[in-house]
Scaffold this active site. Sequence first.
Site, PDB file in Angstrom:
ATOM      1  N   ASP A  88      -0.350 -25.578 -23.285  1.00 32.33           N
ATOM      2  CA  ASP A  88      -0.265 -27.076 -23.691  1.00 32.33           C
ATOM      3  C   ASP A  88      -1.472 -27.814 -23.477  1.00 32.33           C
ATOM      4  OD1 ASP A  88      -0.723 -27.223 -20.782  1.00 32.33           O
ATOM      5  OD2 ASP A  88       1.239 -28.285 -20.207  1.00 32.33           O
ATOM      6  N   HIS A  89      -2.528 -27.201 -22.779  1.00 31.96           N
ATOM      7  CA  HIS A  89      -3.929 -27.949 -22.870  1.00 31.96           C
ATOM      8  C   HIS A  89      -4.961 -27.468 -23.998  1.00 31.96           C
ATOM      9  CE1 HIS A  89      -2.467 -29.156 -18.670  1.00 31.96           C
ATOM     10  NE2 HIS A  89      -3.648 -29.741 -18.480  1.00 31.96           N
ATOM     11  N   ASP A  96      -1.147 -27.878 -11.463  1.00 30.37           N
ATOM     12  CA  ASP A  96      -1.464 -29.022 -12.180  1.00 30.37           C
ATOM     13  C   ASP A  96      -0.997 -30.146 -11.471  1.00 30.37           C
ATOM     14  OD1 ASP A  96      -1.971 -29.747 -15.409  1.00 30.37           O
ATOM     15  OD2 ASP A  96      -1.129 -31.342 -14.141  1.00 30.37           O
ATOM     16  N   ARG A 136      -4.856 -41.121 -16.743  1.00 34.79           N
ATOM     17  CA  ARG A 136      -6.239 -41.052 -16.098  1.00 34.79           C
ATOM     18  C   ARG A 136      -7.174 -41.742 -17.213  1.00 34.79           C
ATOM     19  NH1 ARG A 136      -5.562 -35.181 -13.603  1.00 34.79           N
ATOM     20  NH2 ARG A 136      -4.514 -36.029 -11.509  1.00 34.79           N
ATOM     21  N   SER A 146      -7.449 -34.082 -10.807  1.00 37.12           N
ATOM     22  CA  SER A 146      -6.923 -32.918 -11.208  1.00 37.12           C
ATOM     23  C   SER A 146      -7.023 -31.659 -10.158  1.00 37.12           C
ATOM     24  CB  SER A 146      -7.612 -32.322 -12.547  1.00 37.12           C
ATOM     25  OG  SER A 146      -7.840 -31.116 -12.377  1.00 37.12           O
ATOM     26  N   ARG A 193      -7.496 -28.599 -10.757  1.00 33.98           N
ATOM     27  CA  ARG A 193      -8.419 -27.642 -11.431  1.00 33.98           C
ATOM     28  C   ARG A 193      -9.144 -27.123 -10.346  1.00 33.98           C
ATOM     29  NH1 ARG A 193     -11.497 -31.676 -15.426  1.00 33.98           N
ATOM     30  NH2 ARG A 193      -9.323 -32.250 -15.761  1.00 33.98           N
TER      31      ARG A 193
HETATM   32  C1  MIC Z   1      -5.428 -33.200 -15.968  1.00 31.65           C
HETATM   33  O1  MIC Z   1      -4.628 -34.110 -15.976  1.00 31.65           O
HETATM   34  O2  MIC Z   1      -6.462 -33.526 -15.270  1.00 31.65           O
HETATM   35  C2  MIC Z   1      -5.310 -31.446 -16.186  1.00 31.65           C
HETATM   36  C3  MIC Z   1      -5.880 -30.934 -17.006  1.00 31.65           C
HETATM   37  O3  MIC Z   1      -3.926 -31.761 -16.582  1.00 31.65           O
HETATM   38  C4  MIC Z   1      -5.354 -30.957 -14.565  1.00 31.65           C
HETATM   39  C5  MIC Z   1      -5.279 -29.828 -14.578  1.00 31.65           C
HETATM   40  C6  MIC Z   1      -6.507 -28.969 -15.257  1.00 31.65           C
HETATM   41  O4  MIC Z   1      -7.720 -29.583 -14.932  1.00 31.65           O
HETATM   42  O5  MIC Z   1      -6.504 -27.945 -15.703  1.00 31.65           O
HETATM   43  C7  MIC Z   1      -4.490 -31.537 -13.637  1.00 31.65           C
HETATM   44  O6  MIC Z   1      -4.067 -32.734 -13.584  1.00 31.65           O
HETATM   45  O7  MIC Z   1      -4.457 -30.756 -12.501  1.00 31.65           O
HETATM   46 FE1  SF4 Z   2      -1.814 -32.675 -20.031  1.00 28.86          FE
HETATM   47 FE2  SF4 Z   2      -2.791 -33.394 -17.400  1.00 28.86          FE
HETATM   48 FE3  SF4 Z   2      -2.718 -34.889 -19.509  1.00 28.86          FE
HETATM   49 FE4  SF4 Z   2      -0.442 -34.341 -18.259  1.00 28.86          FE
HETATM   50  S1  SF4 Z   2      -2.347 -35.572 -17.567  1.00 28.86           S
HETATM   51  S2  SF4 Z   2      -0.888 -34.611 -20.550  1.00 28.86           S
HETATM   52  S3  SF4 Z   2      -0.870 -32.144 -17.812  1.00 28.86           S
HETATM   53  S4  SF4 Z   2      -4.049 -33.029 -19.421  1.00 28.86           S
END
Ligand code: MIC
Ligand code: SF4
Length: 651
Positions: free
Chosen positions: A64-65, A119, A379, A543, A545
């Site tokens: 999805d990313h 995630d 975010r 995140s 990550r």
């Molecule tokens: C995000 O919202 O920052 C992400 C991308 O979904 C991350 C995961 C990632 O960095 O792959 C998260 O929230 O954990």
């Molecule tokens: Fe995707 Fe993270 Fe954004 Fe949710 S917050 S839509 S999981 S990048």
Amino acid sequence: MAKTLTYKILEKHLVEGTLAEGNTIGIRIDQTLTQDATGTTAFLLFESMNLSRTKTDVSVSYIDHNMSQFGPENHNDHLYLQTVATKAGAYHSRAGNGICHQVHLERFGKPGSTLLGSDSHTPTGGGIGMLAIGAGGMDVAVAMGGGTFYLTAPKVIGVKLVGELKDWVASKDVILKLLSILSTKGNVGCLVEYFGPGVKTLSVPQRATITNMGAELGVTTSVFPSDENTLQFLKAQDREDAFVELSADEGVEYDRVIEIDLSELEPMAACPSSPDNIKTVSEMAGTTVRQVVVGSCTNSSYADLMMVASVLKGRKIDEMVEFAIAPGSKQVLEMITQNGALGDMIAAGARILESGCGPCIGQGFSPADGVVSVRTFNRNFAGRTGTTGDMAYLVSPETAIACALTGKFTDPTTLDIDYPKIPLPEHFIADDSMIVNPLPEDEAAKAEVLRGPTIVVPESPRPLPDTLTSTVILKCGDKITTDHIMPAGAYLKYRSNVPEYAKVVFDCFKEVGKPSFHDRSLQLKAAGTGSIIVAGQSYGQGSSREHAALCPMYLGVRAVIAKSIERIHKANLINFAIVPLEFAEERDYDGINEHDVLEIAGLLEAVKSSDCVTVKNVTQETEFSAVLKLADRDRDILLADGLLSYTRENA
Ligand code: MIC
Ligand code: SF4
């Protein structure tokens, strides 16, 4: 004794430790989820741990990313993930099927179960009564293999909901309100549980918006009871069998109670550049808006999009606004296509994006310089949109659509439009054809895993030295997020290739004409000393990550000394053998400068058995104490040079 819902679920899953607040406990994980941006490392590590088959009830790998596919990297990842997941016994949700949290809620979520996801927005599952926790990919890999997940038994904050939301006020405003009370820092070790008469006025998707963005509080997770609304949602998803009724015991005492009267809430917005920088929309009324996006795992449900479509029907968006909609899942997109709502959006001037994270993770739709972008996401960390100096505001779909119509910040309650209340459909389209089933074991043995050349097995951490003498490579302030450490957006495609991705570690602090963090670190690594990061409060927010630990580890970072470190990031540091230290006295932070050389004698011994180390600042000729807040297992992982070798040794 009366119990919270949280402790009831924990009790059912407890496999190690004593269930009392503050203790380290081990729990059984029923379900896991991974997404492509963290999933490739999770599966590479799963393979390196010599774990061959998943042992959970359900494990799902989502794409999805990373879907923009400039160059071969993303598609290499997709093919690797599909073939490795189904071979390992996991389901695989293909690119286009939707955002992991939305799809998981629709098709897999089960009240009372535990879910561990790589995630940070995994707590979305709390909307359906799951104990759903975000973690680093390596912890999820261990859980997929049947391993116990360790956490601190949390303090439970009870949020009592009373009253009912007014027209045009949304569940997003509930979580924005809570963020204004609790902020994004200082909540590590807590969990939020919702209760009270207001709960039954919220549908599962509305609850999921609240638990989703609960991640921004920095709490372990958030959870709602499972009740008749949960049953109604599951029935509509053709999954009635998954239902169990769940709630806290009558008369239970929470560690703290916050009461929110839903009927008193008004539309709110998180202003740049933190989800807790809250104002009411009416305070900002009139500010020019040039971009609006509806989508992300927070606000892209069927009801959210139907509300938007109903408002747009027969109207046009402001001609100076770029407006995009990213449906949360194929289910949502199919439903709005079949009932004609998509046509209303297109006719109004909306740009329709595919079902995925898209602009939320900086994959396109970056705003112009100096303009306000209004988004229904969770975010708005500086630069996350892909534009340096961005001004991103987080709002409900109701507020977003009001801004898109008028071209300025507009409180939706002031619109001269009847509020379209969207009931839960009786039947969602439950077509799982984009979810690939796990291969049976005999077929899996013969199946080939496709590994493109951009999928690189990460380097392992080096053993900790007895005395650590390293240079402070960076001194940063409070609330440093994982987006500061490891930018996503255009760089996401390097997630499967650590040496390449590591080139942009802390790129946001890069100064023109000066060597980058990457180059300076590699020099120190080559010199054999490695480096230390010094930080303020809530280091590693945001995140899950693990690249925010993995890439610095690859660059030779040996320790982080901060005023405080967020839960998931701290676990990731430990998993990659970077020692997380906290200042015993916060004022000692002030006495350190970048480039100072710090010496920690007896580090190994301290990691083994002490809660405290003395740090000598060789450059300044001073000394201070730092605290090691570690559970026994954390110590073992650090001493084993990280979770990978720890798991191999203990498998
Ligand atoms: C995000 O919202 O920052 C992400 C991308 O979904 C991350 C995961 C990632 O960095 O792959 C998260 O929230 O954990
Ligand atoms: Fe995707 Fe993270 Fe954004 Fe949710 S917050 S839509 S999981 S990048």
